[in-house]
Design a protein around this motif. Sequence first.
Motif, PDB file in Angstrom:
ATOM      1  N   VAL A 136       8.724   3.231   3.936  1.00 36.95           N
ATOM      2  CA  VAL A 136       8.739   3.612   2.525  1.00 36.95           C
ATOM      3  C   VAL A 136       8.879   5.131   2.452  1.00 36.95           C
ATOM      4  O   VAL A 136       8.115   5.875   3.075  1.00 36.95           O
ATOM      5  N   LYS A 137       9.853   5.578   1.686  1.00 36.02           N
ATOM      6  CA  LYS A 137      10.126   7.011   1.546  1.00 36.02           C
ATOM      7  C   LYS A 137       8.886   7.753   1.059  1.00 36.02           C
ATOM      8  O   LYS A 137       8.225   7.342   0.112  1.00 36.02           O
ATOM      9  N   GLY A 138       8.584   8.850   1.733  1.00 37.78           N
ATOM     10  CA  GLY A 138       7.456   9.682   1.349  1.00 37.78           C
ATOM     11  C   GLY A 138       6.163   9.355   2.070  1.00 37.78           C
ATOM     12  O   GLY A 138       5.160  10.035   1.877  1.00 37.78           O
ATOM     13  N   ILE A 139       6.194   8.343   2.901  1.00 38.49           N
ATOM     14  CA  ILE A 139       4.973   7.934   3.606  1.00 38.49           C
ATOM     15  C   ILE A 139       4.946   8.535   5.004  1.00 38.49           C
ATOM     16  O   ILE A 139       5.946   8.547   5.722  1.00 38.49           O
ATOM     17  N   ARG A 140       3.768   9.026   5.356  1.00 36.98           N
ATOM     18  CA  ARG A 140       3.494   9.524   6.704  1.00 36.98           C
ATOM     19  C   ARG A 140       2.234   8.801   7.171  1.00 36.98           C
ATOM     20  O   ARG A 140       1.113   9.288   6.996  1.00 36.98           O
TER      21      ARG A 140
ATOM     22  N   VAL B 183       0.838  -1.200   0.000  1.00 35.79           N
ATOM     23  CA  VAL B 183       0.000   0.000   0.000  1.00 35.79           C
ATOM     24  C   VAL B 183       0.873   1.250   0.000  1.00 35.79           C
ATOM     25  O   VAL B 183       0.634   2.197  -0.756  1.00 35.79           O
ATOM     26  N   ALA B 184       1.908   1.259   0.832  1.00 38.18           N
ATOM     27  CA  ALA B 184       2.793   2.426   0.931  1.00 38.18           C
ATOM     28  C   ALA B 184       3.494   2.706  -0.392  1.00 38.18           C
ATOM     29  O   ALA B 184       3.596   3.863  -0.810  1.00 38.18           O
ATOM     30  N   GLU B 185       3.981   1.684  -1.054  1.00 37.03           N
ATOM     31  CA  GLU B 185       4.644   1.896  -2.349  1.00 37.03           C
ATOM     32  C   GLU B 185       3.672   2.449  -3.377  1.00 37.03           C
ATOM     33  O   GLU B 185       4.033   3.300  -4.187  1.00 37.03           O
ATOM     34  N   ASN B 186       2.434   1.993  -3.332  1.00 32.22           N
ATOM     35  CA  ASN B 186       1.420   2.481  -4.261  1.00 32.22           C
ATOM     36  C   ASN B 186       1.131   3.955  -4.019  1.00 32.22           C
ATOM     37  O   ASN B 186       1.045   4.738  -4.966  1.00 32.22           O
ATOM     38  N   VAL B 187       1.006   4.350  -2.762  1.00 31.20           N
ATOM     39  CA  VAL B 187       0.751   5.749  -2.419  1.00 31.20           C
ATOM     40  C   VAL B 187       1.973   6.606  -2.756  1.00 31.20           C
ATOM     41  O   VAL B 187       1.848   7.670  -3.367  1.00 31.20           O
ATOM     42  N   ALA B 188       3.158   6.149  -2.383  1.00 31.25           N
ATOM     43  CA  ALA B 188       4.386   6.909  -2.632  1.00 31.25           C
ATOM     44  C   ALA B 188       4.619   7.129  -4.123  1.00 31.25           C
ATOM     45  O   ALA B 188       5.137   8.172  -4.530  1.00 31.25           O
ATOM     46  N   ALA B 189       4.210   6.164  -4.945  1.00 24.99           N
ATOM     47  CA  ALA B 189       4.382   6.278  -6.391  1.00 24.99           C
ATOM     48  C   ALA B 189       3.301   7.146  -7.036  1.00 24.99           C
ATOM     49  O   ALA B 189       3.340   7.389  -8.248  1.00 24.99           O
ATOM     50  N   GLY B 190       2.325   7.585  -6.258  1.00 25.14           N
ATOM     51  CA  GLY B 190       1.256   8.417  -6.806  1.00 25.14           C
ATOM     52  C   GLY B 190       0.171   7.645  -7.529  1.00 25.14           C
ATOM     53  O   GLY B 190      -0.680   8.232  -8.188  1.00 25.14           O
ATOM     54  N   LYS B 191       0.178   6.328  -7.382  1.00 22.93           N
ATOM     55  CA  LYS B 191      -0.858   5.512  -8.022  1.00 22.93           C
ATOM     56  C   LYS B 191      -2.176   5.565  -7.252  1.00 22.93           C
ATOM     57  O   LYS B 191      -3.228   5.265  -7.800  1.00 22.93           O
ATOM     58  N   ALA B 192      -2.077   5.899  -5.965  1.00 21.29           N
ATOM     59  CA  ALA B 192      -3.252   6.125  -5.123  1.00 21.29           C
ATOM     60  C   ALA B 192      -3.039   7.448  -4.406  1.00 21.29           C
ATOM     61  O   ALA B 192      -1.901   7.839  -4.127  1.00 21.29           O
ATOM     62  N   ASP B 193      -4.133   8.123  -4.105  1.00 22.53           N
ATOM     63  CA  ASP B 193      -4.052   9.393  -3.391  1.00 22.53           C
ATOM     64  C   ASP B 193      -3.722   9.187  -1.922  1.00 22.53           C
ATOM     65  O   ASP B 193      -2.942   9.941  -1.337  1.00 22.53           O
ATOM     66  N   LEU B 194      -4.337   8.169  -1.327  1.00 24.22           N
ATOM     67  CA  LEU B 194      -4.165   7.869   0.088  1.00 24.22           C
ATOM     68  C   LEU B 194      -4.234   6.366   0.293  1.00 24.22           C
ATOM     69  O   LEU B 194      -4.644   5.632  -0.605  1.00 24.22           O
TER      70      LEU B 194
END
Length: 146
Positions: free
Chosen positions: A78-82, A49-60
């Motif tokens: 995962v970089k970019g995840i909060r 899930v985190a990689e999907n969000v970090a890659a911009g494939k999902a908004d949240l």
Amino acid sequence: MKIAIGNDHVGIELKPIIIRFLKELGHEVEDFGAFTNERTDYPEYGKKVAENVAAGKADLGILICGTGVGISIAANKVKGIRAVVCSEPYSAKLSREHNNTNILAFGSRVIGSEMAKMIVQNWLEAEFEGGRHQNRVTMIAGIENE
């Protein structure tokens, strides 16, 4: 909005309730599993899930395990995840407004389905305030890049 969702075997019963709720709110949902109640390891789903969000494939993203803690720790690697773990709506709302969280986690052994819906709705309706909070989010990203 497109939302990625994932869970371990403990979150298997709560996830369809949350997916249905998200769709009722008009969101698109991509389910990354788990898909059975056979024992599984939460880091796998937190990472997906985190990689999907970090890659911009999902908004949240939304993650569910027994407590929400382990799966959120995995996602935060995962970089970019909060990612934030919340068991009540107020912290969920402020996590978006002040910390610009992009993944919400909670525990199916901690909260029931109605509380989960309230948490999700408050989190989704909140917007990042920026301003003084932006500097802090930038500082967090700086730590991540060290």
